[in-house]
Design a protein around this motif. Structure first.
Motif, PDB file in Angstrom:
ATOM      1  N   VAL A 262      -1.219   6.844   6.023  1.00  0.00           N
ATOM      2  CA  VAL A 262      -2.567   7.404   5.883  1.00  0.00           C
ATOM      3  C   VAL A 262      -2.645   8.225   4.598  1.00  0.00           C
ATOM      4  O   VAL A 262      -3.566   8.076   3.785  1.00  0.00           O
ATOM      5  CB  VAL A 262      -2.927   8.288   7.098  1.00  0.00           C
ATOM      6  CG1 VAL A 262      -4.277   8.947   6.885  1.00  0.00           C
ATOM      7  CG2 VAL A 262      -2.927   7.468   8.373  1.00  0.00           C
ATOM      8  N   GLU A 265      -2.519   5.971   1.371  1.00  0.00           N
ATOM      9  CA  GLU A 265      -3.472   4.893   1.125  1.00  0.00           C
ATOM     10  C   GLU A 265      -4.932   5.299   1.218  1.00  0.00           C
ATOM     11  O   GLU A 265      -5.792   4.649   0.638  1.00  0.00           O
ATOM     12  CB  GLU A 265      -3.182   3.727   2.086  1.00  0.00           C
ATOM     13  CG  GLU A 265      -1.831   3.098   1.784  1.00  0.00           C
ATOM     14  CD  GLU A 265      -1.419   2.034   2.778  1.00  0.00           C
ATOM     15  OE1 GLU A 265      -2.265   1.598   3.584  1.00  0.00           O
ATOM     16  OE2 GLU A 265      -0.243   1.643   2.768  1.00  0.00           O
ATOM     17  N   LEU A 266      -5.224   6.393   1.938  1.00  0.00           N
ATOM     18  CA  LEU A 266      -6.630   6.718   2.157  1.00  0.00           C
ATOM     19  C   LEU A 266      -7.337   7.079   0.846  1.00  0.00           C
ATOM     20  O   LEU A 266      -8.535   6.837   0.684  1.00  0.00           O
ATOM     21  CB  LEU A 266      -6.776   7.868   3.161  1.00  0.00           C
ATOM     22  CG  LEU A 266      -8.200   8.038   3.678  1.00  0.00           C
ATOM     23  CD1 LEU A 266      -8.611   6.843   4.522  1.00  0.00           C
ATOM     24  CD2 LEU A 266      -8.346   9.306   4.490  1.00  0.00           C
ATOM     25  N   LYS A 271     -14.249   2.624   0.993  1.00  0.00           N
ATOM     26  CA  LYS A 271     -14.850   3.119   2.227  1.00  0.00           C
ATOM     27  C   LYS A 271     -15.587   1.985   2.950  1.00  0.00           C
ATOM     28  O   LYS A 271     -16.331   1.234   2.335  1.00  0.00           O
ATOM     29  CB  LYS A 271     -15.836   4.247   1.917  1.00  0.00           C
ATOM     30  CG  LYS A 271     -16.295   4.918   3.178  1.00  0.00           C
ATOM     31  CD  LYS A 271     -17.337   5.984   2.973  1.00  0.00           C
ATOM     32  CE  LYS A 271     -17.816   6.435   4.334  1.00  0.00           C
ATOM     33  NZ  LYS A 271     -19.118   5.942   4.699  1.00  0.00           N
ATOM     34  N   TYR A 276      -9.764   0.735   5.464  1.00  0.00           N
ATOM     35  CA  TYR A 276     -10.242   2.100   5.720  1.00  0.00           C
ATOM     36  C   TYR A 276     -10.288   2.385   7.222  1.00  0.00           C
ATOM     37  O   TYR A 276      -9.796   3.403   7.701  1.00  0.00           O
ATOM     38  CB  TYR A 276     -11.641   2.223   5.102  1.00  0.00           C
ATOM     39  CG  TYR A 276     -12.379   3.517   5.330  1.00  0.00           C
ATOM     40  CD1 TYR A 276     -12.181   4.601   4.492  1.00  0.00           C
ATOM     41  CD2 TYR A 276     -13.330   3.627   6.354  1.00  0.00           C
ATOM     42  CE1 TYR A 276     -12.897   5.781   4.663  1.00  0.00           C
ATOM     43  CE2 TYR A 276     -14.041   4.795   6.537  1.00  0.00           C
ATOM     44  CZ  TYR A 276     -13.823   5.873   5.689  1.00  0.00           C
ATOM     45  OH  TYR A 276     -14.525   7.028   5.874  1.00  0.00           O
ATOM     46  N   LEU A 279      -6.830   2.731   8.805  1.00  0.00           N
ATOM     47  CA  LEU A 279      -6.187   4.025   8.554  1.00  0.00           C
ATOM     48  C   LEU A 279      -6.702   5.092   9.517  1.00  0.00           C
ATOM     49  O   LEU A 279      -5.944   5.922  10.014  1.00  0.00           O
ATOM     50  CB  LEU A 279      -6.410   4.463   7.099  1.00  0.00           C
ATOM     51  CG  LEU A 279      -5.706   3.599   6.044  1.00  0.00           C
ATOM     52  CD1 LEU A 279      -6.012   4.091   4.652  1.00  0.00           C
ATOM     53  CD2 LEU A 279      -4.201   3.570   6.276  1.00  0.00           C
ATOM     54  N   PHE A 280      -8.009   5.062   9.797  1.00  0.00           N
ATOM     55  CA  PHE A 280      -8.538   6.002  10.792  1.00  0.00           C
ATOM     56  C   PHE A 280      -8.023   5.674  12.189  1.00  0.00           C
ATOM     57  O   PHE A 280      -7.796   6.567  13.009  1.00  0.00           O
ATOM     58  CB  PHE A 280     -10.078   6.014  10.773  1.00  0.00           C
ATOM     59  CG  PHE A 280     -10.643   6.963   9.765  1.00  0.00           C
ATOM     60  CD1 PHE A 280     -10.863   6.577   8.454  1.00  0.00           C
ATOM     61  CD2 PHE A 280     -10.940   8.278  10.120  1.00  0.00           C
ATOM     62  CE1 PHE A 280     -11.368   7.463   7.516  1.00  0.00           C
ATOM     63  CE2 PHE A 280     -11.443   9.169   9.188  1.00  0.00           C
ATOM     64  CZ  PHE A 280     -11.658   8.761   7.882  1.00  0.00           C
TER      65      PHE A 280
ATOM     66  N   LEU B 121      -8.022  13.775   7.781  1.00  0.00           N
ATOM     67  CA  LEU B 121      -8.968  12.713   8.133  1.00  0.00           C
ATOM     68  C   LEU B 121     -10.265  13.301   8.654  1.00  0.00           C
ATOM     69  O   LEU B 121     -11.362  12.855   8.319  1.00  0.00           O
ATOM     70  CB  LEU B 121      -8.356  11.800   9.208  1.00  0.00           C
ATOM     71  CG  LEU B 121      -7.309  10.801   8.753  1.00  0.00           C
ATOM     72  CD1 LEU B 121      -6.672  10.127   9.949  1.00  0.00           C
ATOM     73  CD2 LEU B 121      -7.948   9.762   7.857  1.00  0.00           C
TER      74      LEU B 121
END
Lengths: 312, 303
Positions: A262, A265-266, A271, A276, A279-280, B121
């Protein structure tokens, strides 16, 4: 009561509302990360590239080739198998606990049972200072200083390997385990120890057969909380793991963890792309997993308190 | 078993636990010693007050120090009132055993265990994408002002991360205030808030200070939450507005260690930066430990 000034009532309203913030924060974390992860389950476009079967089942890298587990989110045919990341995370966690648990529990036993009062006054704050060392500093030391050393001593093929990263991670886990375990041992009433000594037991027998079993739920909680800390830790692993998503249980190989994936790469992901959302999705898994370990840890601490105070 | 054997085994195992303890103390000493040894030479007034030069292989870390202080001040402004008032609610207002209080306590403990990267996040998904973009749509006609990584969002993300620290320390201090003091205040006709404000809070200053210091130390150290919420690789200017990105010491360490074009040239700078960072967090934590031990001693005295 109704004559209290408005300012006072305003402050009290703030006080009452503020108590809800922690709960709201937890719920919102779940909602807002979950919201971005949900397309992995619901959106047909995302599912085609990164549905659950793509995340967890082996996929052929090209038509006609044997199916494999691989994490290659940035390639012509993106592959999103989470298995290498799971294996990497679990592998480094186990290595770190292998170092952290004996050291932290041994040190906790020593400070609570055997050390003289003056020694305890010195040792305890020093070990707690470990918690003050930022994880990026531990990552830096693992990457720049200890990596070559560990590679040479153990004769490993890779400079950035799981053993080295696990040892650095252990330093982050130790303060958590030590603090909780020390707390649990210290909360065992002295009458337990006195009774045991009076029956002719040595101080080690007392610690091992009386104090440790009495404090067991707290010791177990310490291990569980340490586990949770190791799973979620990011910077150490990001810097010292080599970040290679290889499916290998070998402690001499590099690896790539969920959290480091995460973090790495985020920043560069588009988006709304499947990548994306995946990763979430990893974030949600980390959240749920650490939530469960924390919950379990707390449950055992509560059980310890009930046990020792005799309350039900 | 023979008594002498038992004694011998007992000694051996006791010695093993002592060895574990010594290993940890030694590890702390070695980390500090190593960083101090390699970082000391590069530490100078110039290093602390100038900006990085030549692709960050020369110069100082002033923008990173500035960003760290700016970030942590914003975080403190957000987290201290919130944390203190949560603790006041739990100790002074709520019924100790109610379901709601238990839920709040559990939430605080769980919040403390959420991984830092998950906060990152959340900062991106909530503060930037939801709140920031919402503000832009409502007040700036959709132009990009707050819907991007910024020091404000990074500070608020860190504030949530450090909330449990402040709550727990403050609560511990509130617990020390003797019941009698509260009863006297009530008997003199004080309202609950007057009692809290004039009697309880002044005695809890130590605990609030401890919590604040520990929160600041944590905020100075954590990288993962600010990775996507505002920390910048390199900025040629100092941030002056809340919606700007910023350089920060801990991220600077990460950048220098992993993305440097010439690691040998960067290494002395890297060590000095790590030393500054360590000195900062260790001083803060030592101060917190001293204040807390004073508090604990008073707690024993009041029993």
């Amino acid at each position: 009561m109704s004559r209290r000034p408005a300012s006072e009532r305003l402050i009290e309203t703030f006080i009452r509302l503020s108590a809800g913030v922690a709960i709201a924060a937890l719920v919102m974390i779940f909602i807002f990360i979950g919201k971005e992860a949900l397309p992995v389950l619901t959106s047909p476009k995302v599912r085609e590239e990164a549905g659950l079967s793509k995340l967890f089942l082996p996929q052929p890298p090209a038509a006609g080739k044997p199916a494999r587990f691989s994490w290659q989110p940035v390639s012509k045919v993106p592959k999103y198998s989470l298995l290498p990341l799971f294996v990497g995370t679990i592998k480094v966690t186990l290595v770190s606990l292998l170092f952290a648990l004996p050291l932290a529990l041994g040190a906790a036993l020593f400070t609570s049972e055997f050390a003289a009062a003056w020694l305890k006054e010195i040792v305890k704050p020093v070990i707690e200072l470990l918690a003050a060392i930022p994880s990026v500093v531990l990552g830096f030391l693992a990457l720049i200083v200890t990596a070559s050393y560990v590679q040479n001593v153990f004769g490993l093929d890779f400079r950035l390997n799981t053993l080295n990263a696990g040892m650095a991670l252990a330093l982050a886990v130790i303060p958590v385990v030590y603090t909780v375990a020390e707390d649990a041992l210290s909360s065992v009433p002295n009458s337990f120890r006195e009774g045991s000594i009076a029956l002719g037991a040595t101080s080690w027998q007392t610690a091992w057969r009386v104090v440790l079993p009495a404090a067991f739920p707290g010791i177990f909680a310490a291990c569980v909380l340490g586990f949770g800390r190791a799973i979620g830790e990011t910077m150490i692993v990001l810097m010292a793991s080599g970040n290679a998503a290889v499916l290998s249980w070998n402690a001499g190989h590099p690896f790539r963890s969920l959290s480091a994936t995460v973090a790495a790469e985020l920043g560069e992901v588009v988006k709304g792309s499947p990548h994306y959302h995946v990763l979430f999705f990893i974030g949600v898994m980390l959240f749920i997993f650490t939530f469960l370990t924390n919950f379990a840890g707390q449950m055992f601490v509560t059980r310890l308190k009930e046990k020792l105070t005799g309350a039900r | 078993m023979n008594r002498r054997w038992i004694d011998l085994i007992s000694r051996a195992f006791t010695a093993l636990t002592g060895l574990a303890c010594a290993t940890l103390v030694l590890a702390v000493a070695m980390i500090l010693g190593h960083v101090a040894y390699h970082g000391w030479a590069g530490l100078s007034w110039k290093f602390l007050t100038t900006a990085p030069r030549n692709g960050m292989t020369e110069g100082g870390i002033f923008p990173a120090i500035f960003g760290t202080v700016f970030l942590v001040v914003l975080m403190t402004v957000a987290v201290v009132p919130l944390g203190v008032s949560t603790a006041i609610y739990l100790r002074e207002y709520a019924h100790a055993d109610s379901r709601w209080v238990q839920a709040v306590r559990m939430a605080i403990q769980n919040l403390a265990g959420v991984p830092a990267i998950v906060f990152g996040l959340f900062g991106l998904g909530f503060f930037i994408e939801f709140v920031g973009k919402g503000i832009d749509a409502a007040f700036f006609g959709g132009k990009l002002y707050f819907g991007q990584p910024a020091i404000l969002w990074a500070a608020l993300t860190l504030a949530l991360l450090t909330l449990p620290t402040v709550v727990v320390s403050t609560e511990e201090a509130l617990r020390v205030v003797p019941r009698g003091h509260r009863e006297v205040a009530y008997s003199l006709g004080a309202t609950r808030w007057q009692m809290v404000r004039r009697v309880v809070l002044p005695q809890a200053v130590d605990g609030i200070l401890t919590g604040t210091i520990l929160a600041v130390s944590r905020g100075v150290g954590e990288v993962a939450p600010i990775l996507f919420t505002g920390a910048a690789f390199y900025l040629p200017f100092l941030p002056t507005r809340l919606n700007q990105q910023f350089m920060v010491m801990n991220y600077h360490v990460y950048v220098l260690a992993t993305q440097s074009p010439d690691i040998d040239a960067t290494l002395p700078l890297l060590y000095s930066t790590v030393l500054v960072l360590l000195l900062l967090t260790l001083t803060l934590n030592s101060a917190a430990i001293v204040i807390r031990s004073r508090l604990r001693r008073r707690m024993k005295g009041s029993k």
